[in-house]
Design an enzyme around this catalytic site. Structure first.
Site, PDB file in Angstrom:
ATOM      1  N   PRO A   2       0.833  -1.210   0.000  1.00 14.78           N
ATOM      2  CA  PRO A   2       0.000   0.000   0.000  1.00 14.78           C
ATOM      3  C   PRO A   2       0.869   1.262   0.000  1.00 14.78           C
ATOM      4  O   PRO A   2       1.779   1.390   0.809  1.00 14.78           O
ATOM      5  CB  PRO A   2      -0.812  -0.106   1.287  1.00 14.78           C
ATOM      6  CG  PRO A   2      -0.270  -1.246   2.051  1.00 14.78           C
ATOM      7  CD  PRO A   2       0.661  -2.019   1.191  1.00 14.78           C
ATOM      8  N   GLU A   3       0.602   2.155  -0.928  1.00 10.51           N
ATOM      9  CA  GLU A   3       1.302   3.431  -0.983  1.00 10.51           C
ATOM     10  C   GLU A   3       0.429   4.489  -0.319  1.00 10.51           C
ATOM     11  O   GLU A   3      -0.716   4.230   0.044  1.00 10.51           O
ATOM     12  CB  GLU A   3       1.585   3.797  -2.449  1.00 10.51           C
ATOM     13  CG  GLU A   3       2.506   2.811  -3.162  1.00 10.51           C
ATOM     14  CD  GLU A   3       3.982   3.192  -3.035  1.00 10.51           C
ATOM     15  OE1 GLU A   3       4.287   4.274  -2.514  1.00 10.51           O
ATOM     16  OE2 GLU A   3       4.815   2.390  -3.466  1.00 10.51           O
ATOM     17  N   ARG A 296      16.511  -1.647  -5.565  1.00 10.02           N
ATOM     18  CA  ARG A 296      15.257  -1.674  -6.307  1.00 10.02           C
ATOM     19  C   ARG A 296      15.545  -1.182  -7.716  1.00 10.02           C
ATOM     20  O   ARG A 296      16.635  -1.381  -8.223  1.00 10.02           O
ATOM     21  CB  ARG A 296      14.206  -0.818  -5.591  1.00 10.02           C
ATOM     22  CG  ARG A 296      13.682  -1.510  -4.351  1.00 10.02           C
ATOM     23  CD  ARG A 296      12.627  -0.709  -3.645  1.00 10.02           C
ATOM     24  NE  ARG A 296      13.207   0.420  -2.924  1.00 10.02           N
ATOM     25  CZ  ARG A 296      12.503   1.252  -2.166  1.00 10.02           C
ATOM     26  NH1 ARG A 296      11.214   1.086  -2.049  1.00 10.02           N
ATOM     27  NH2 ARG A 296      13.087   2.240  -1.532  1.00 10.02           N
TER      28      ARG A 296
END
Ligand SMILES: [Zn+2]
Length: 313
Positions: A2-3, A296
């Protein structure tokens, strides 16, 4: 994961669905999910039982529900809060016990039984498959600037574990000129500064890449060599991207169900660069590039966002 826009959607839902409710009982099914609570699972239950939920606030990806006493002689200005972080996969589900029955989600970690929610008795269920999320009851500390602690609550207080985290871009009390200066003082790359929760909270990898593309800024540009207008452009772009995500929702819930869904429609429909390796830039059609970045990825358009030479621009 969830952002921030998803967490804000949850905050808004909680605010409408459980504000004013009183905690009748609490069940903890997985002790690890309350590991941040001082006093263990039994203490967590004790400190919640009989308290009233006075609203729902958020800073970055931290959510909290300020707690008051129910007795008229008790604490009416909240001094503590139920604090939640959803981690990688956490969900807060508001359910009607009459409909939920003995519903048992395989990843149900805690259940808070509520009386007197706006639509009656409810369960507030914490579901978390990967268990990076957590719940705790913590003290509230006054905010140094006297402004509300986060979005959604007028109270000038913030849970102690959240106090060191910067205000986020959707926070009405954010001091924008001060944030621009904080970014420029960092002596780092702009994307690292955006991801630093002490600088500004709630900007994740996806939104950082989208904001930088929109502002036509490469992620490695040195913040101390960026002008105030350029930093401002990046922050405006990040605010826009998150506000649009909020508007488009992608996270659906009704009065029985508050959901967080990291795979919201927004992500698949509207991303300009993130996850689009080799696909044409939506501005200039140059293939999108992917670099390794802090374990990332960073996605950029090599034409719209040229890499700085020697950190200079
Ligand atoms: Zn381009």
């Amino acid at each position: 994961m969830p952002e921030l826009p998803e967490v804000e959607t949850v905050r808004d839902g909680l605010d409408r669905l459980v504000t004013g409710a009183v905690v009748r009982d609490v069940e903890v099914f997985r002790d690890y999910s309350v590991r941040r609570h001082d006093g263990g699972p039994a203490g967590f239950v004790d400190q919640l039982r009989g308290r009233r939920l006075a609203g729902a606030a958020r800073r970055g990806k931290y959510l909290w529900l300020p707690l008051t006493d129910v007795a008229p002689t008790g604490q009416t200005v909240p001094a503590a809060a139920l604090l939640a972080h959803l981690g990688m996969s956490g969900q807060l589900l508001v359910r009607d016990p009459a409909v939920a029955g003995e519903w048992e989600h395989p990843h149900l970690r805690a259940r808070i039984h509520l009386d007197g929610a706006p639509s009656g008795a409810r369960y507030l269920d914490f579901v978390d498959q990967r268990t990076f999320g957590h719940l705790s009851v913590t003290d509230l500390a006054p905010t140094p600037d006297g402004a509300p602690g986060g979005r959604g609550s007028p109270l000038p207080a913030v849970p102690e574990p959240v106090a060191h985290i910067g205000r986020d871009l959707l926070d009405p009390a954010l001091d924008r000129p001060a944030l621009v200066e904080r970014v420029r003082r960092r002596r780092t790359g702009i994307k690292r500064a955006l991801l630093d929760q002490a600088v500004v909270s709630g900007v994740g990898n996806i939104y950082a890449d989208e904001a930088l593309w929109r502002a036509r800024v490469h992620y490695a540009r040195a913040t101390d060599r960026m002008t105030r207008p350029v930093v401002g452009r990046v922050l405006d772009a990040a605010t826009e991207v998150m506000t649009e995500a909020l508007g488009q929702g992608g996270t659906s819930f009704d009065d029985l169900y508050v959901d967080v869904n990291g795979e919201s429609g927004y992500f698949s429909r509207s991303l300009a660069v993130y996850g689009r390796l080799g696909e044409p830039c939506r501005r200039c059609a140059t293939p999108v590039r992917r670099d390794e970045f802090m374990n990332r990825s960073s996605f950029t358009c090599p034409v719209c966002q040229p890499r700085p030479r020697n950190g200079r621009w």
